[in-house]
Enzyme design. Structure first.
Site, short mmCIF file in Angstrom:
data_model
loop_
_atom_site.label_atom_id
_atom_site.label_comp_id
_atom_site.label_asym_id
_atom_site.label_seq_id
_atom_site.Cartn_x
_atom_site.Cartn_y
_atom_site.Cartn_z
N ASP A 148 0.86 -1.18 0.00
CA ASP A 148 0.00 0.00 0.00
C ASP A 148 0.90 1.24 0.00
OD1 ASP A 148 0.87 -0.22 2.65
OD2 ASP A 148 -1.01 0.49 3.50
N TYR A 162 3.12 4.59 0.73
CA TYR A 162 3.85 5.12 1.89
C TYR A 162 2.90 6.04 2.66
CZ TYR A 162 8.16 3.64 -0.50
OH TYR A 162 9.14 2.92 -1.13
N PHE A 174 6.77 1.77 -4.35
CA PHE A 174 8.18 1.95 -4.01
C PHE A 174 8.73 3.34 -4.38
CE2 PHE A 174 7.69 -2.65 -4.47
CZ PHE A 174 8.16 -3.08 -3.24
N HIS A 224 11.04 -9.50 0.45
CA HIS A 224 10.74 -8.09 0.26
C HIS A 224 12.00 -7.26 0.48
CE1 HIS A 224 8.82 -4.16 0.92
NE2 HIS A 224 7.78 -4.66 0.27
#
Length: 297
Positions: A138, A140, A151, A260
């Site tokens: 989701d 930031y 990202f 991740h």
């Protein structure tokens, strides 16, 4: 070349405002019909794609200016409107729209990203241009960070640890110089769909808009890509992204999995995964640069 080559400076002789006035059908042909070198043509095509994305951004911003725009009004990119026809008019999407509107109007904390950036990933990477997909969780949730691309953060915002680790892996694999900013729009306009599974969030409350309907919408995006395209590369980092494998036809597409890149898990399998050198991904990225060379990210 590699994904690093997405970070190339724009050709100075091209003006985005002029490019934005060109008819959509002529944007790619205008450069390919010229006598530009392959490198110049690639840069020109990138600038024209950025102009299209900015045109979509301005249109979405105009739709959002009244403060009560429906989600279906905020998605303005024509190829996605066709690919996802009717999706945002389904009952779950109407409920989601009411929820997000209520959060923005009556919530005690801000909701990110800004309204006009909710569909920025789709506006920046048209359906017909998708070549690779990077799935995030989701947005930031810090002030100024979310920009609608997984990202990615706007220039001038501190680069988050996950993106720092992505850059470190690129540097380790390819010898690329780590950039001073975290804006990934140039990846997006050249075919990398930077898609979060949830597209809004409350300030400082990660996953606060999970299980409200966004997952069903982004599942539809992923499923549509899988069904209507072939030969794409899906990069699934972490358990949340890897749960989307069920939506992807593995007989038609290439799937890369790893831990991740967050600070908590990058050392559990993201560092050293060498995802950049997976042959189909390299072959796709070579389209944008005919010869390998070390370059700035």
């Amino acid at each position: 070349m590699t994904i690093a080559d997405f970070f190339v400076p724009p050709a100075k002789r091209l003006r985005s405002s002029a490019a934005a006035t060109l008819p959509a059908a002529s944007l790619s042909s205008s450069s390919s019909s010229s006598s530009l070198s392959p490198e110049q043509r690639r840069r020109a095509d990138t600038n024209l794609a950025l102009a299209r994305a900015r045109r979509n951004l301005r249109l979405a911003e105009s739709k959002a200016s009244g403060g009560a725009a429906k989600l279906e009004e905020l998605l303005v990119e024509e190829t996605w409107l066709e690919a996802l026809s009717g999706e945002l008019r389904k009952p779950y999407a109407l409920d989601l729209c009411r929820f997000v509107a209520d959060e923005r109007l009556h919530g005690k904390v801000p909701v990110y990203p800004p309204t006009h950036l909710v569909f920025h990933a789709l506006h920046t990477t048209p359906f017909h241009n998708v070549k690779a997909v990077i799935i995030g969780q989701d947005p930031y949730h810090g002030p100024g960070q979310a920009m609608g691309l997984s990202f990615s953060v706007p220039e001038g915002i501190k680069i988050p640890s996950s993106l720092q680790n992505i850059f470190k892996e690129l540097h380790k694999d390819l010898g690329c110089t780590v950039p001073s900013h975290g804006n990934l729009e140039r990846w997006a306009v050249q075919g990398v769909l930077l898609l979060n599974t949830v597209l809004t969030v409350r300030e400082h409350q990660a996953n606060s808009h999970a299980k409200k309907g966004w997952e069903q919408f982004t599942d539809a995006v992923i499923k549509t890509i899988s069904q209507k395209k072939s030969g794409l590369v899906f990069l699934l980092w972490g358990n949340s992204a890897q749960a989307k494998i069920r939506l992807i036809d593995e007989t038609k597409h290439h799937i890369l999995k790893s831990a991740h890149p967050s600070g908590l898990s990058a050392h559990r399998g993201f560092f050293g995964c060498r995802f950049i050198f997976f042959p189909p991904l390299v072959n796709f990225l070579q389209y944008f640069s005919p010869g390998y060379k070390k370059t700035q990210l």
